[in-house]
Design a protein around this motif. Sequence first.
Motif, PDB file in Angstrom:
ATOM      1  N   LEU A 331       0.823  -1.206   0.000  1.00 21.77           N
ATOM      2  CA  LEU A 331       0.000   0.000   0.000  1.00 21.77           C
ATOM      3  C   LEU A 331       0.863   1.263   0.000  1.00 21.77           C
ATOM      4  O   LEU A 331       0.489   2.273  -0.612  1.00 21.77           O
ATOM      5  CB  LEU A 331      -0.921  -0.004   1.224  1.00 21.77           C
ATOM      6  CG  LEU A 331      -2.124  -0.948   1.154  1.00 21.77           C
ATOM      7  CD1 LEU A 331      -2.892  -0.930   2.472  1.00 21.77           C
ATOM      8  CD2 LEU A 331      -3.047  -0.553   0.004  1.00 21.77           C
ATOM      9  N   GLY A 332       2.007   1.204   0.658  1.00 23.67           N
ATOM     10  CA  GLY A 332       2.911   2.350   0.632  1.00 23.67           C
ATOM     11  C   GLY A 332       3.410   2.653  -0.773  1.00 23.67           C
ATOM     12  O   GLY A 332       3.514   3.824  -1.170  1.00 23.67           O
ATOM     13  N   VAL A 333       3.704   1.612  -1.543  1.00 24.13           N
ATOM     14  CA  VAL A 333       4.129   1.814  -2.930  1.00 24.13           C
ATOM     15  C   VAL A 333       3.000   2.427  -3.747  1.00 24.13           C
ATOM     16  O   VAL A 333       3.219   3.347  -4.556  1.00 24.13           O
ATOM     17  CB  VAL A 333       4.591   0.480  -3.537  1.00 24.13           C
ATOM     18  CG1 VAL A 333       4.834   0.623  -5.040  1.00 24.13           C
ATOM     19  CG2 VAL A 333       5.870  -0.006  -2.856  1.00 24.13           C
ATOM     20  N   LEU A 334       1.769   1.954  -3.555  1.00 29.94           N
ATOM     21  CA  LEU A 334       0.625   2.529  -4.271  1.00 29.94           C
ATOM     22  C   LEU A 334       0.424   3.992  -3.891  1.00 29.94           C
ATOM     23  O   LEU A 334       0.098   4.835  -4.743  1.00 29.94           O
ATOM     24  CB  LEU A 334      -0.635   1.716  -3.978  1.00 29.94           C
ATOM     25  CG  LEU A 334      -0.684   0.295  -4.546  1.00 29.94           C
ATOM     26  CD1 LEU A 334      -1.980  -0.397  -4.132  1.00 29.94           C
ATOM     27  CD2 LEU A 334      -0.566   0.318  -6.069  1.00 29.94           C
ATOM     28  N   MET A 335       0.590   4.311  -2.597  1.00 25.04           N
ATOM     29  CA  MET A 335       0.496   5.713  -2.171  1.00 25.04           C
ATOM     30  C   MET A 335       1.526   6.577  -2.891  1.00 25.04           C
ATOM     31  O   MET A 335       1.221   7.683  -3.361  1.00 25.04           O
ATOM     32  CB  MET A 335       0.719   5.811  -0.653  1.00 25.04           C
ATOM     33  CG  MET A 335      -0.413   5.307   0.202  1.00 25.04           C
ATOM     34  SD  MET A 335       0.055   5.451   1.950  1.00 25.04           S
ATOM     35  CE  MET A 335      -1.490   5.031   2.737  1.00 25.04           C
ATOM     36  N   LEU A 336       2.748   6.082  -2.962  1.00 23.76           N
ATOM     37  CA  LEU A 336       3.814   6.843  -3.608  1.00 23.76           C
ATOM     38  C   LEU A 336       3.514   7.071  -5.081  1.00 23.76           C
ATOM     39  O   LEU A 336       3.664   8.194  -5.597  1.00 23.76           O
ATOM     40  CB  LEU A 336       5.143   6.105  -3.432  1.00 23.76           C
ATOM     41  CG  LEU A 336       6.376   6.767  -4.047  1.00 23.76           C
ATOM     42  CD1 LEU A 336       6.618   8.132  -3.404  1.00 23.76           C
ATOM     43  CD2 LEU A 336       7.604   5.874  -3.897  1.00 23.76           C
ATOM     44  N   LEU A 337       3.089   6.031  -5.777  1.00 22.24           N
ATOM     45  CA  LEU A 337       2.783   6.171  -7.198  1.00 22.24           C
ATOM     46  C   LEU A 337       1.626   7.138  -7.425  1.00 22.24           C
ATOM     47  O   LEU A 337       1.663   7.972  -8.340  1.00 22.24           O
ATOM     48  CB  LEU A 337       2.459   4.796  -7.794  1.00 22.24           C
ATOM     49  CG  LEU A 337       3.607   3.779  -7.816  1.00 22.24           C
ATOM     50  CD1 LEU A 337       3.114   2.434  -8.343  1.00 22.24           C
ATOM     51  CD2 LEU A 337       4.764   4.295  -8.661  1.00 22.24           C
ATOM     52  N   LEU A 338       0.587   7.038  -6.582  1.00 21.48           N
ATOM     53  CA  LEU A 338      -0.555   7.934  -6.727  1.00 21.48           C
ATOM     54  C   LEU A 338      -0.154   9.379  -6.449  1.00 21.48           C
ATOM     55  O   LEU A 338      -0.588  10.304  -7.161  1.00 21.48           O
ATOM     56  CB  LEU A 338      -1.676   7.501  -5.775  1.00 21.48           C
ATOM     57  CG  LEU A 338      -2.949   8.347  -5.801  1.00 21.48           C
ATOM     58  CD1 LEU A 338      -3.591   8.325  -7.181  1.00 21.48           C
ATOM     59  CD2 LEU A 338      -3.946   7.853  -4.750  1.00 21.48           C
ATOM     60  N   ALA A 339       0.668   9.595  -5.423  1.00 23.69           N
ATOM     61  CA  ALA A 339       1.096  10.958  -5.094  1.00 23.69           C
ATOM     62  C   ALA A 339       1.913  11.565  -6.225  1.00 23.69           C
ATOM     63  O   ALA A 339       1.709  12.722  -6.606  1.00 23.69           O
ATOM     64  CB  ALA A 339       1.895  10.954  -3.795  1.00 23.69           C
ATOM     65  N   LEU A 340       2.849  10.785  -6.791  1.00 22.42           N
ATOM     66  CA  LEU A 340       3.688  11.309  -7.865  1.00 22.42           C
ATOM     67  C   LEU A 340       2.887  11.557  -9.133  1.00 22.42           C
ATOM     68  O   LEU A 340       3.070  12.576  -9.818  1.00 22.42           O
ATOM     69  CB  LEU A 340       4.850  10.349  -8.130  1.00 22.42           C
ATOM     70  CG  LEU A 340       5.848  10.173  -6.975  1.00 22.42           C
ATOM     71  CD1 LEU A 340       6.932   9.178  -7.352  1.00 22.42           C
ATOM     72  CD2 LEU A 340       6.455  11.503  -6.572  1.00 22.42           C
ATOM     73  N   ALA A 341       1.988  10.633  -9.470  1.00 24.83           N
ATOM     74  CA  ALA A 341       1.156  10.827 -10.653  1.00 24.83           C
ATOM     75  C   ALA A 341       0.238  12.031 -10.497  1.00 24.83           C
ATOM     76  O   ALA A 341       0.027  12.806 -11.435  1.00 24.83           O
ATOM     77  CB  ALA A 341       0.335   9.562 -10.926  1.00 24.83           C
ATOM     78  N   SER A 342      -0.297  12.215  -9.303  1.00 22.81           N
ATOM     79  CA  SER A 342      -1.176  13.358  -9.053  1.00 22.81           C
ATOM     80  C   SER A 342      -0.397  14.667  -9.097  1.00 22.81           C
ATOM     81  O   SER A 342      -0.907  15.685  -9.590  1.00 22.81           O
ATOM     82  CB  SER A 342      -1.869  13.197  -7.697  1.00 22.81           C
ATOM     83  OG  SER A 342      -2.645  12.019  -7.658  1.00 22.81           O
ATOM     84  N   LEU A 343       0.833  14.661  -8.591  1.00 21.97           N
ATOM     85  CA  LEU A 343       1.660  15.872  -8.642  1.00 21.97           C
ATOM     86  C   LEU A 343       1.957  16.256 -10.090  1.00 21.97           C
ATOM     87  O   LEU A 343       1.907  17.445 -10.454  1.00 21.97           O
ATOM     88  CB  LEU A 343       2.962  15.641  -7.867  1.00 21.97           C
ATOM     89  CG  LEU A 343       3.922  16.829  -7.794  1.00 21.97           C
ATOM     90  CD1 LEU A 343       3.280  17.990  -7.043  1.00 21.97           C
ATOM     91  CD2 LEU A 343       5.237  16.416  -7.126  1.00 21.97           C
ATOM     92  N   TRP A 344       2.258  15.255 -10.925  1.00 21.03           N
ATOM     93  CA  TRP A 344       2.497  15.518 -12.337  1.00 21.03           C
ATOM     94  C   TRP A 344       1.241  16.091 -12.998  1.00 21.03           C
ATOM     95  O   TRP A 344       1.315  17.064 -13.762  1.00 21.03           O
ATOM     96  CB  TRP A 344       2.931  14.233 -13.029  1.00 21.03           C
ATOM     97  CG  TRP A 344       3.132  14.364 -14.510  1.00 21.03           C
ATOM     98  CD1 TRP A 344       2.300  13.952 -15.503  1.00 21.03           C
ATOM     99  CD2 TRP A 344       4.253  14.972 -15.158  1.00 21.03           C
ATOM    100  NE1 TRP A 344       2.814  14.251 -16.736  1.00 21.03           N
ATOM    101  CE2 TRP A 344       4.026  14.886 -16.555  1.00 21.03           C
ATOM    102  CE3 TRP A 344       5.428  15.585 -14.703  1.00 21.03           C
ATOM    103  CZ2 TRP A 344       4.924  15.381 -17.495  1.00 21.03           C
ATOM    104  CZ3 TRP A 344       6.328  16.080 -15.640  1.00 21.03           C
ATOM    105  CH2 TRP A 344       6.064  15.977 -17.012  1.00 21.03           C
ATOM    106  N   ALA A 345       0.080  15.509 -12.708  1.00 18.98           N
ATOM    107  CA  ALA A 345      -1.168  16.008 -13.286  1.00 18.98           C
ATOM    108  C   ALA A 345      -1.491  17.403 -12.776  1.00 18.98           C
ATOM    109  O   ALA A 345      -2.015  18.248 -13.523  1.00 18.98           O
ATOM    110  CB  ALA A 345      -2.309  15.041 -12.960  1.00 18.98           C
ATOM    111  N   LEU A 346      -1.172  17.690 -11.511  1.00 18.45           N
ATOM    112  CA  LEU A 346      -1.424  19.022 -10.965  1.00 18.45           C
ATOM    113  C   LEU A 346      -0.578  20.067 -11.672  1.00 18.45           C
ATOM    114  O   LEU A 346      -1.063  21.160 -12.000  1.00 18.45           O
ATOM    115  CB  LEU A 346      -1.128  19.018  -9.456  1.00 18.45           C
ATOM    116  CG  LEU A 346      -1.294  20.353  -8.719  1.00 18.45           C
ATOM    117  CD1 LEU A 346      -2.744  20.829  -8.775  1.00 18.45           C
ATOM    118  CD2 LEU A 346      -0.835  20.220  -7.265  1.00 18.45           C
TER     119      LEU A 346
END
Length: 467
Positions: A331-346
């Motif tokens: 779940l920590g890896v999924l959190m990291l991927l989601l955070a980075l992908a969301s930052l890129w989209a932002l």
Amino acid sequence: MDALLLSRIQFGFVISFHILFPAFTIGLASWLAFLEWRWLRTRDALWRDLYFFWLKIFAISFGMGVVSGIVMSFQFGTNWAVLSEKAGNILGPLLSYEVLTAFFLEATFLGVMLFGWTRVPERLHFLSTCMVALGTLISTFWIISANSWMQTPQGYTLTPEGVFEPADWWAIIFNPSFPYRLAHMVLAAFITTCFVIGGVSAWYLRRGAHGEAARRMLRLSVLFAAITVPAQVLVGDLHGLNVRDHQPVKLAAMEGHWRSHGPGAGVPLVLFALPDEAAERNRYEVAIPRLGSLVLTHSWDGEIAPLTAVPADRRPPVAPVFWSFRVMVGLGVLMLLLALASLWALRRGRLYDAPWLLRGWQWMLPSGFVCILAGWYVTEIGRQPWVVYGVLRTSEALSPGVHGGSVLASLLAFAAVYAVVFGAGIWYLVKLFRKGPQPHAPVPERVPGERTPARPLSATDEPLEEG
């Protein structure tokens, strides 16, 4: 009907409920302090509306955390009296310091924070919010210190009767695992709150409700997660190195490492396996050669102590530790991927219009709670068979004369009461989330030297007669 096993299950059941609410309120209190600070700086009504929305969530969560914590403390006298007798000279003061320095601080300012918005000056109310946030962090300090001492005990002497006597309080409080576990737990609490806020915001955006509030909260969640999740990965790595040095059997159980593969062979990183404790091996193992050495020792051919290095009666239950660790890391890896992908989209201006990202935040809303439980199971089950690691066994800490039937009856009673109390509390929280932030009544003008009324007077209010 084994009294020891049932007592462990009962304590695990109670603490599994308790840890979720304080962890959530640790992050939520700091979030409230940030919201009120933004309101005072900008006078933007939306910050004030968000503050009052999350203040209700905080009040309910704080209350449920207090209720579950009271029940937990009783078990030290009923089920674990020997632990209280032998380690009370150390654990008692640490838990008392938590009450004196943290709980009293929170209790002093909580009423002002909840009910003093129009009754005290703005800066005093903001100070109260900050003091409540500080109190949650101080409480975490003492609780983690007490638990860390049980994981890596030092600074004590043992009497001939086996009673722990404090010899160095600095060594007791700042024991070897304490700094890593404190940072890991505080970050976990902040990340848990962050993903709740982000998940609720994404849900609002997908429904087309509370648009500006949802965008503002999601943007802040993405920025915060992009900082704290990588920091948690770094702290988790340092914590793992500390476990390797002080609790090598726990680390071997986390990795499913049964036997050494010989000098220079390194340690494989086990991705999937079914640990078989009877045969002392993993079934259906999927592993990457040597990668475990790189992760666990930061060298290509490093070694860690295997499970078979100690007798079977000194090992923890391997399967729950092994799988809980993988749930937490996955779940920590999924959190990291989601955070980075969301930052890129932002950064590209596409965050609020990306359905797959919004859906990801919505699905990851409970991920922080799951990670906290999984990490706590790794910590506590991995410590077995010790209650004070390497010194006092869990079986030796059980109260004498405890019967399995009475423990089972109380466990079932706890489960029934918790289902009603916490079921109602969670139902009300969901109801508040569905309603969302609402516009709050404007703050009445404060006249110097005049007491501010509890609410603005309306045309239907009857004036009070003088005299």
